[in-house]
Design a protein around this motif. Structure first.
Motif, PDB file in Angstrom:
ATOM      1  N   GLU A 254       0.850  -1.209  -0.042  1.00 18.56           N
ATOM      2  CA  GLU A 254       0.103   0.048  -0.054  1.00 18.56           C
ATOM      3  C   GLU A 254       0.964   1.238   0.112  1.00 18.56           C
ATOM      4  OE1 GLU A 254      -1.955  -3.384   1.293  1.00 18.56           O
ATOM      5  OE2 GLU A 254      -0.378  -2.425   2.058  1.00 18.56           O
TER       6      GLU A 254
ATOM      7  N   HIS B 272       2.354   2.015  -3.268  1.00 23.92           N
ATOM      8  CA  HIS B 272       1.474   2.671  -4.517  1.00 23.92           C
ATOM      9  C   HIS B 272       1.530   4.154  -3.924  1.00 23.92           C
ATOM     10  CE1 HIS B 272      -1.983   2.680  -6.944  1.00 23.92           C
ATOM     11  NE2 HIS B 272      -2.524   3.517  -6.134  1.00 23.92           N
TER      12      HIS B 272
ATOM     13  N   VAL C 125       3.621  -0.490 -10.224  1.00 29.88           N
ATOM     14  CA  VAL C 125       3.327   0.968  -9.998  1.00 29.88           C
ATOM     15  C   VAL C 125       4.424   1.939 -10.661  1.00 29.88           C
ATOM     16  CG1 VAL C 125       1.927   0.687  -8.082  1.00 29.88           C
ATOM     17  CG2 VAL C 125       4.394   0.971  -7.572  1.00 29.88           C
TER      18      VAL C 125
END
Length: 239
Positions: free
Chosen positions: A67, A70, A105
């Motif tokens: 997380e 990202h 990403v």
């Protein structure tokens, strides 16, 4: 296009840098070129690296979660990531799972996958290099400052070079020996397998003629892409 990344034929995805004599400088140069062209770039290691000194890289991010990775990509297009900081101030290596997460990403993921104790030449141990499974191109680096030095002075893990290639510790390093290390599966080709490979001969300003000779020997032995460079002077060309 006179960028280092174009000469090295680096494309989106994971690129691993192995060898000795300029890996970190090459990787940081490529990262800045890509960033300045508008791409997103993550820089990391599977071994150990000092964090880049250029402030454009920002502070290293330590052990980010998926997380957080990202979120980092939304904050900045240029990021340095490590697992933790060791007692010498080096970032320690991330796992293959984290490398894969970065590719989700960031357009480009640049990984230093080898260590050399700042020597210009090396022969890898059994556990080296630590190339991620997802790596596309491999960039192998050799520093031409190794030339004419005794093997014991300029080659990291020189005892392995003695054992693997039947050399003597005080034997001077020649273009022929460098080329042999480059093309051997016990040398710079270890772990490359069938992946695309680019050879980067750094510090060519020290021995221009010998650098070209080394490049020619590597070409003759099947290395298709050879770049000679003076990374310190920001000069590079394909031979």
């Amino acid at each position: 296009m006179n960028t280092l990344y174009s000469k090295l034929m680096i494309s989106p995805g994971v690129t691993a840098f192995v060898g000795a004599g300029g890996k970190s400088t090459a990787m940081e140069t490529v990262a800045l070129e890509l960033f300045q062209e508008g791409h997103s770039v993550a820089v990391s290691t599977t071994t150990h690296i000092f964090p880049p000194s250029n402030p454009l890289f920002g502070a290293p991010r330590i052990a980010p979660s998926p997380e957080e990775i990202h979120f980092l990509s939304e904050q900045s297009r240029l990021c340095v990531i490590g697992n933790e900081m060791d007692e010498n101030g080096k970032l320690t290596g991330i796992s293959s799972a984290v490398v894969s997460g970065l590719t989700n990403v960031f357009e480009y993921v640049l990984i230093e996958a080898d260590g050399s104790k700042r020597l210009p030449c090396k022969v890898p141990a059994a556990h080296e290099p630590v190339i991620p499974d997802t790596a596309g191109r491999i960039v192998g680096v050799i520093g031409m400052s190794a030339l004419y030095q005794p093997l014991s002075s300029a080659c990291f893990r020189f005892s392995l070079a003695e054992a693997e290639f039947g050399l003597l510790s005080e034997e001077p390093i020649t273009p022929e020996l460098l080329a042999h290390i480059v093309v051997s599966e016990k040398g710079l080709q270890k772990g490359v397998d069938s992946r695309p490979f680019t050879l980067l001969l750094n510090q060519q300003e020290l021995f221009p003629k010998e650098t070209r000779k080394t490049a020619a020997l590597c070409h003759q032995a099947g290395i298709k892409q050879v770049v000679v460079a003076s990374l310190a002077k920001q000069i590079w060309m394909i031979l």
